[in-house]
Design a protein around this motif. Structure first.
Motif, PDB file in Angstrom:
ATOM      1  N   UNK A 189       0.824  -1.214   0.000  1.00  0.00           N
ATOM      2  CA  UNK A 189       0.000   0.000   0.000  1.00  0.00           C
ATOM      3  C   UNK A 189       0.858   1.264   0.000  1.00  0.00           C
ATOM      4  N   UNK A 190       1.951   1.225   0.759  1.00  0.00           N
ATOM      5  CA  UNK A 190       2.865   2.375   0.792  1.00  0.00           C
ATOM      6  C   UNK A 190       3.501   2.598  -0.573  1.00  0.00           C
ATOM      7  N   UNK A 191       3.900   1.490  -1.221  1.00  0.00           N
ATOM      8  CA  UNK A 191       4.523   1.615  -2.534  1.00  0.00           C
ATOM      9  C   UNK A 191       3.524   2.156  -3.553  1.00  0.00           C
ATOM     10  N   UNK A 192       2.280   1.708  -3.460  1.00  0.00           N
ATOM     11  CA  UNK A 192       1.243   2.197  -4.364  1.00  0.00           C
ATOM     12  C   UNK A 192       1.030   3.692  -4.164  1.00  0.00           C
ATOM     13  N   UNK A 193       0.957   4.117  -2.921  1.00  0.00           N
ATOM     14  CA  UNK A 193       0.778   5.538  -2.601  1.00  0.00           C
ATOM     15  C   UNK A 193       1.948   6.350  -3.142  1.00  0.00           C
ATOM     16  N   UNK A 194       3.156   5.854  -2.923  1.00  0.00           N
ATOM     17  CA  UNK A 194       4.365   6.554  -3.366  1.00  0.00           C
ATOM     18  C   UNK A 194       4.359   6.710  -4.886  1.00  0.00           C
ATOM     19  N   UNK A 195       4.060   5.627  -5.612  1.00  0.00           N
ATOM     20  CA  UNK A 195       4.091   5.663  -7.078  1.00  0.00           C
ATOM     21  C   UNK A 195       3.038   6.609  -7.637  1.00  0.00           C
ATOM     22  N   UNK A 196       1.833   6.605  -7.034  1.00  0.00           N
ATOM     23  CA  UNK A 196       0.765   7.490  -7.505  1.00  0.00           C
ATOM     24  C   UNK A 196       1.142   8.952  -7.312  1.00  0.00           C
ATOM     25  N   UNK A 197       1.687   9.276  -6.142  1.00  0.00           N
ATOM     26  CA  UNK A 197       2.046  10.663  -5.868  1.00  0.00           C
ATOM     27  C   UNK A 197       3.279  11.095  -6.650  1.00  0.00           C
TER      28      UNK A 197
END
Length: 298
Positions: free
Chosen positions: A9-17
């Motif tokens: 979830x953290x990686x997904x958030x990071x990539x989106x931002x």
């Protein structure tokens, strides 16, 4: 992201931002800008105010800022989201970021800025006192004239008119938007244009009463020719009778030059329609008690 989120979830958030942050960024253009700005700073700033990194650059590149900028973008990971993302996956690489050219430049510029700020700030009170004496002198010299005060860091009022505008030949932008635009711009899982399912459902149901406009639509935003700047977001927008009709929160694309010069034909303030705010408080937030406390006219 939340500290309790999983690694995925953290990686997904990071990539989106990361994608959102870099979406309009062009490294090749920024390389040219960096070289030009470095030359300009070197030519126009006294040496005492130049960041220390200039000495290193001049020693290594002999004043060739184009070559410096070329090497900068060749060796730094910061201008490239895919490279930066890979670095943050490896703790050892993260620790080496302080050697990155972008970090080195930013650090040096910040140190120079802080030094200038400290040296200038000692004169702050003298300048303020001088401004008050100058203003008092003007009033004494010209008693028949009205002078407006320096309103920086205080509350003040400005005025404007609500209207659409023509950004370029053959185009016309209306002065308001409705809920239709939410569906037109909606893009699932997009960092800017995603919308919660319950909000989409609310708008599909069209249960907007009593917050509707005359055409039974829900007005979301409107534009006016008010002149605003950074820090004005959230300011109340009142009509001629002193009634709250919206909240200022942004400017249009053509207003990007607003801090340099005000262009009344193009520069617009975007305000959220207060009816939309009330609708969200009532129908989405389920907080009718707040509505009941207000004196609302429909």
């Amino acid at each position: 992201y939340d500290v309790h989120d999983s690694a995925e979830e953290k990686e997904k958030y990071w990539n989106e931002n990361l994608e959102s942050f870099y979406k309009d960024y062009e490294p090749l253009l920024d390389q040219k800008v960096l070289a030009a700005m470095m030359k300009l700073a070197k030519e126009r700033l006294p040496e005492v105010f130049l960041p220390m990194i200039f000495k290193e650059i001049d020693k290594k590149y002999k004043g060739d800022y184009d070559k410096y900028a070329e090497d900068f973008f060749k060796n730094s990971v910061v201008p490239y989201p895919e490279k930066l993302s890979e670095v943050f996956k490896d703790e050892k690489k993260v620790k080496k970021l302080d050697k990155d050219p972008a970090y080195q430049l930013a650090k040096s510029v910040r140190e120079a800025f802080d030094a200038v700020y400290v040296s200038v700030n000692v004169f702050h009170m003298d300048i303020r006192k001088g401004e008050r004496l100058f203003f008092a002198g003007l009033k004494e010299m010209f008693p028949e004239r009205d002078f407006y005060s320096d309103a920086n860091f205080t509350m003040r009022l400005s005025y404007g008119s609500i209207a659409g505008y023509t950004p370029y030949d053959g185009a016309w932008y209306d002065y308001y938007t409705t809920q239709k635009g939410v569906f037109e711009k909606y893009k699932k899982n997009d960092s800017e244009f995603d919308v919660q399912e319950d909000i989409l459902q609310l708008m599909e149901n069209k249960d907007f009463s009593p917050y509707t406009a005359k055409d039974a639509q829900l007005n979301l935003c409107f534009i006016s020719d008010n002149d605003i700047t950074g820090g004005n977001s959230g300011s109340p927008m009142l009509d001629g009778k002193g009634r709250l009709i919206g909240l200022a929160f942004d400017g249009n694309w053509e207003a990007m030059s607003g801090d340099i010069i005000y262009e009344p034909e193009l520069q617009k303030t975007i305000g959220v329609d207060i009816r939309y705010a009330l609708f969200m408080i009532d129908k989405w937030g389920k907080c009718k008690r707040i509505i009941d406390e207000l004196k609302v006219e429909f």
